[in-house]
Design a protein around this motif. Structure first.
Motif, PDB file in Angstrom:
ATOM      1  N   SER A  91      18.397 -31.709  55.269  1.00 39.34           N
ATOM      2  CA  SER A  91      17.219 -31.558  54.977  1.00 39.34           C
ATOM      3  C   SER A  91      16.440 -30.445  56.395  1.00 39.34           C
ATOM      4  CB  SER A  91      16.355 -32.828  55.267  1.00 39.34           C
ATOM      5  OG  SER A  91      16.495 -33.353  56.517  1.00 39.34           O
ATOM      6  N   GLY A  92      17.315 -30.538  57.077  1.00 35.50           N
ATOM      7  CA  GLY A  92      16.545 -29.460  58.237  1.00 35.50           C
ATOM      8  C   GLY A  92      16.025 -30.324  59.144  1.00 35.50           C
ATOM      9  N   LYS A  93      15.664 -31.566  58.952  1.00 33.02           N
ATOM     10  CA  LYS A  93      15.129 -32.235  59.898  1.00 33.02           C
ATOM     11  C   LYS A  93      15.755 -33.108  61.039  1.00 33.02           C
ATOM     12  CE  LYS A  93      11.875 -33.484  55.870  1.00 33.02           C
ATOM     13  NZ  LYS A  93      11.297 -34.500  55.070  1.00 33.02           N
ATOM     14  N   LYS A  94      17.014 -33.156  60.852  1.00 31.35           N
ATOM     15  CA  LYS A  94      17.870 -33.988  61.904  1.00 31.35           C
ATOM     16  C   LYS A  94      18.691 -32.880  62.621  1.00 31.35           C
ATOM     17  CE  LYS A  94      16.230 -38.191  60.554  1.00 31.35           C
ATOM     18  NZ  LYS A  94      15.564 -39.168  61.478  1.00 31.35           N
ATOM     19  N   GLY A  95      18.679 -31.644  62.341  1.00 32.63           N
ATOM     20  CA  GLY A  95      19.495 -30.662  62.969  1.00 32.63           C
ATOM     21  C   GLY A  95      19.622 -29.252  62.234  1.00 32.63           C
ATOM     22  N   SER A  96      20.583 -28.599  62.641  1.00 36.77           N
ATOM     23  CA  SER A  96      20.369 -27.343  62.186  1.00 36.77           C
ATOM     24  C   SER A  96      20.975 -27.227  60.776  1.00 36.77           C
ATOM     25  CB  SER A  96      21.839 -26.726  62.884  1.00 36.77           C
ATOM     26  OG  SER A  96      21.791 -26.476  64.309  1.00 36.77           O
ATOM     27  N   GLN A  97      19.925 -26.499  59.818  1.00 34.20           N
ATOM     28  CA  GLN A  97      20.120 -26.633  58.342  1.00 34.20           C
ATOM     29  C   GLN A  97      21.236 -25.996  57.880  1.00 34.20           C
ATOM     30  OE1 GLN A  97      17.236 -27.375  55.841  1.00 34.20           O
ATOM     31  NE2 GLN A  97      19.253 -27.343  55.143  1.00 34.20           N
ATOM     32  N   MET A  98      22.020 -27.120  57.030  1.00 31.22           N
ATOM     33  CA  MET A  98      23.250 -26.614  56.252  1.00 31.22           C
ATOM     34  C   MET A  98      22.683 -26.309  54.991  1.00 31.22           C
ATOM     35  SD  MET A  98      26.457 -28.765  57.266  1.00 31.22           S
ATOM     36  CE  MET A  98      27.750 -27.992  58.450  1.00 31.22           C
ATOM     37  N   ARG A  99      23.227 -25.099  54.430  1.00 24.87           N
ATOM     38  CA  ARG A  99      22.939 -24.696  53.193  1.00 24.87           C
ATOM     39  C   ARG A  99      24.045 -24.183  52.486  1.00 24.87           C
ATOM     40  NH1 ARG A  99      18.894 -22.058  55.837  1.00 24.87           N
ATOM     41  NH2 ARG A  99      16.844 -22.746  55.934  1.00 24.87           N
ATOM     42  N   ALA A 100      24.079 -24.095  51.306  1.00 24.33           N
ATOM     43  CA  ALA A 100      25.140 -23.517  50.599  1.00 24.33           C
ATOM     44  C   ALA A 100      24.305 -22.739  49.213  1.00 24.33           C
ATOM     45  CB  ALA A 100      26.225 -24.085  50.005  1.00 24.33           C
ATOM     46  N   THR A 101      24.951 -21.554  48.702  1.00 21.08           N
ATOM     47  CA  THR A 101      24.290 -21.036  47.357  1.00 21.08           C
ATOM     48  C   THR A 101      24.777 -21.852  46.232  1.00 21.08           C
ATOM     49  OG1 THR A 101      26.176 -19.654  47.106  1.00 21.08           O
ATOM     50  CG2 THR A 101      24.283 -18.760  48.497  1.00 21.08           C
ATOM     51  N   ILE A 102      24.009 -21.749  45.361  1.00 21.72           N
ATOM     52  CA  ILE A 102      24.556 -22.354  43.902  1.00 21.72           C
ATOM     53  C   ILE A 102      25.784 -21.838  43.432  1.00 21.72           C
ATOM     54  CG2 ILE A 102      24.001 -22.292  41.358  1.00 21.72           C
ATOM     55  CD1 ILE A 102      22.340 -24.353  42.924  1.00 21.72           C
ATOM     56  N   LEU A 103      26.153 -20.612  43.749  1.00 25.56           N
ATOM     57  CA  LEU A 103      27.269 -19.828  43.216  1.00 25.56           C
ATOM     58  C   LEU A 103      28.491 -20.642  44.272  1.00 25.56           C
ATOM     59  CD1 LEU A 103      28.221 -17.823  41.133  1.00 25.56           C
ATOM     60  CD2 LEU A 103      28.209 -15.871  43.192  1.00 25.56           C
ATOM     61  N   GLU A 104      28.411 -20.740  45.365  1.00 23.87           N
ATOM     62  CA  GLU A 104      29.236 -21.417  46.393  1.00 23.87           C
ATOM     63  C   GLU A 104      29.545 -22.685  45.845  1.00 23.87           C
ATOM     64  OE1 GLU A 104      28.439 -19.027  50.519  1.00 23.87           O
ATOM     65  OE2 GLU A 104      27.484 -20.975  49.934  1.00 23.87           O
ATOM     66  N   PHE A 105      28.549 -23.549  45.423  1.00 19.41           N
ATOM     67  CA  PHE A 105      28.980 -24.840  44.780  1.00 19.41           C
ATOM     68  C   PHE A 105      29.838 -24.955  43.729  1.00 19.41           C
ATOM     69  CE2 PHE A 105      26.140 -26.810  47.591  1.00 19.41           C
ATOM     70  CZ  PHE A 105      26.388 -28.407  47.467  1.00 19.41           C
ATOM     71  N   GLY A 106      29.559 -23.882  42.781  1.00 19.32           N
ATOM     72  CA  GLY A 106      30.313 -23.921  41.278  1.00 19.32           C
ATOM     73  C   GLY A 106      29.794 -24.888  40.287  1.00 19.32           C
ATOM     74  N   PRO A 107      30.390 -24.771  39.174  1.00 16.75           N
ATOM     75  CA  PRO A 107      29.739 -25.730  38.169  1.00 16.75           C
ATOM     76  C   PRO A 107      30.433 -27.230  38.382  1.00 16.75           C
ATOM     77  CG  PRO A 107      31.483 -24.235  37.205  1.00 16.75           C
ATOM     78  CD  PRO A 107      31.201 -23.892  38.675  1.00 16.75           C
ATOM     79  N   VAL A 108      31.690 -27.291  38.709  1.00 11.90           N
ATOM     80  CA  VAL A 108      32.055 -28.720  38.741  1.00 11.90           C
ATOM     81  C   VAL A 108      31.587 -29.586  39.690  1.00 11.90           C
ATOM     82  CG1 VAL A 108      34.429 -29.804  39.302  1.00 11.90           C
ATOM     83  CG2 VAL A 108      34.547 -27.645  38.330  1.00 11.90           C
TER      84      VAL A 108
END
Length: 518
Positions: A124-141
């Protein structure tokens, strides 16, 4: 030789090595802690993966803490989820007390308080450094698992990704995903994909859209986007110690599919990006997946296949994975068979289902000359576990009921002020705190739809003008074809020809005084 001496000799032969190890504790025989029967886990076998299991309150979290501490001390970075937010104390030296001193004395060790380098992360970015990933990196599965889609809906999601990939449309966040879905289901792209990809029904598109909106309303859409997390930031050292990366999910623990799937996406990215490493003296990174049963709950077959592939192949990249859950049965057999190191805390057998689970767990352990496995598993105390690991030659060790060593750091969270200060001082916090909004599928398709709308409007206007012109011509033709128009036409013709040939009616001559006015 007494049975005790035989037991000590057996444990020492099975667990002693000249290679660097993790010291887990000392073996127990007939209720006695035998300090010289040390139970060790070779560092080079940590990438053969492992399982930490046991009932609630049996000490699994502290076992993870011990493993993380000793890995860090050996220069191995660690990544682990912090479900309740109570592992941040690893950054601070622990404090001795009577219970810890008693445990240390029984194990024949000296308790040496120390802290370890810790990096705090948050979804969430509220408890530490924000972790993100793009939709493409997640993939459909993985996205299908988060959205809890059925097979048909998952197939449609796969179409969206295939189309975006074929047309070079970067999908970064949920807005991009929604725009591609809208464009292909009810926009100009619906006709475009029909022959090559198949059409998308409005009902399926509506279901997927509702799933996306529901996730947005839960306030965790910030995990999708840029700047995307760089997995190389997990493989860091400070003063020769491996950094322990803690993902604090205490504020999203009611969304288990989200955080468990996010962690799996990091593993998948590690597998894709890290080079082959072969057999190393110690792993590059060890991953701890706490509450691992959430990964497999109601998981479609495609999702399980992806986990199995990552677990089976990531070992060669120098990465070890430890699953932490209550029951070994929470892990699919195909994955469980890949876990060479087992730390099993106490199991309860209060129900028939518990008794069946106990029987299944017993079958996964080597036969022991010193323990009745089913009995020892139900009588272990807090901070004790039944252990078998792979020795330096990859051979399963003798089963050992083990009194575990205590953590050297604080067994609990940092106070809030220290926690906040720790986060703010992190370079990675500054690196990831501000989102980036690059040009992506949303902007590209918005322009395409606007252009399409202009072309349609222009075509519609041209059609309307053509229709109007035809209508005007039709009205003129109708008027000219009417009896009145014809009569007027005849009179006009007569008048013209009369003037040309000097012919007028009698009445007209009388009125005019003759043709020339005479």
């Amino acid at each position: 030789m007494s049975s005790k001496d035989q037991f000590i000799a057996s444990i020492q032969k099975s667990y002693q090595t000249n290679q660097p190890t993790i010291h887990l504790g000392s073996a127990i025989l007939n209720g006695e802690i035998i300090s010289e029967a040390r139970v060790n886990l070779p560092l080079r076998m940590m990438n053969r993966h492992g399982l930490v299991a046991g009932a609630t309150g049996s000490g699994k979290t502290r076992t993870l803490q011990v493993l993380a501490e000793q890995l860090s001390a050996a220069g191995v970075p660690v990544f682990m989820s912090d479900i309740k937010g109570d592992l941040s104390g690893i950054a601070q030296p622990g404090k001795s007390n009577a219970a810890i001193e008693e445990r240390a004395a029984a194990l024949g060790i000296t308790f040496e308080p120390r802290g370890f380098p810790v990096e705090l992360y948050s979804l969430s970015g509220k408890k530490g450094s924000q972790m993100r990933a793009t939709i493409l990196e997640f993939g459909p599965v993985l996205l299908s698992k988060i959205f809890e889609l059925n097979d048909t809906q998952s197939g449609v999601l796969a179409i969206l990704f295939k189309y975006a990939d074929d047309k070079d449309l970067p999908m970064v966040d949920l807005n991009d995903l929604k725009k591609v879905l809208s464009y292909l289901s009810e926009g100009p792209g619906a006709a475009e994909i029909k022959s090559d990809y198949g059409s998308i029904s409005s009902s399926t598109a509506g279901t997927i859209l509702r799933k996306i909106v529901a996730l947005e309303q839960q306030g965790v859409s910030s995990i999708f986007g840029e700047r995307s997390f760089d997995i190389t930031d997990l493989i860091n050292k400070v003063d020769g110690q491996g950094v322990i990366s803690l993902l604090n999910i205490s504020d999203v623990q009611d969304k288990p599919a989200l955080f468990s799937t996010f962690m799996l996406s990091l593993l998948a990215e590690l597998y894709q990006k890290l080079p082959e490493a072969g057999d190393l003296d110690k792993p590059k990174l060890v991953f701890f997946l706490d509450e691992a049963h959430l990964l497999f709950k109601d998981a479609p077959r495609a999702f399980q296949d992806q986990i199995e592939q990552v677990v089976r192949l990531i070992r060669s990249k120098g990465v070890g994975i430890f699953f932490c859950t209550q029951m070994a049965q929470d892990i699919p057999v195909s994955v469980l068979s890949q876990l060479g190191n087992r730390v099993q805390h106490v199991l309860r057998a209060f129900t028939p289902q518990d008794a069946d689970a106990l029987k299944q767990t017993v079958k996964t352990y080597p036969r022991s000359d010193y323990y009745a496995i089913d009995q020892i598993l139900t009588t272990l105390g807090i901070g004790q576990a039944l252990i078998t690991v792979l020795n330096e030659k990859g051979i399963p060790t003798e089963v050992a009921a083990t009194h575990l060593v205590p953590p050297m750091s604080v067994m609990g969270p940092m106070v809030q002020a220290d926690y906040d200060n720790h986060v703010r001082q992190s370079d990675l916090y500054q690196k990831y705190k501000d989102p980036v909004d690059p040009e992506s599928a949303y902007e590209m398709l918005t322009r395409r739809m606007e252009e399409h709308a202009k072309v349609e409007a222009q075509a519609k206007e041209e059609v309307q003008q053509t229709r109007q012109q035809k209508e005007e011509k039709g009205m003129i033709s109708e008027v000219l074809a009417s009896p009145l128009a014809k009569q007027i036409g005849r009179e006009v013709v007569r008048g013209v020809f009369g003037m040309l040939f000097g012919k007028t009616t009698t009445s007209s001559r009388k009125k005019s005084g003759g043709l020339f006015g005479f």
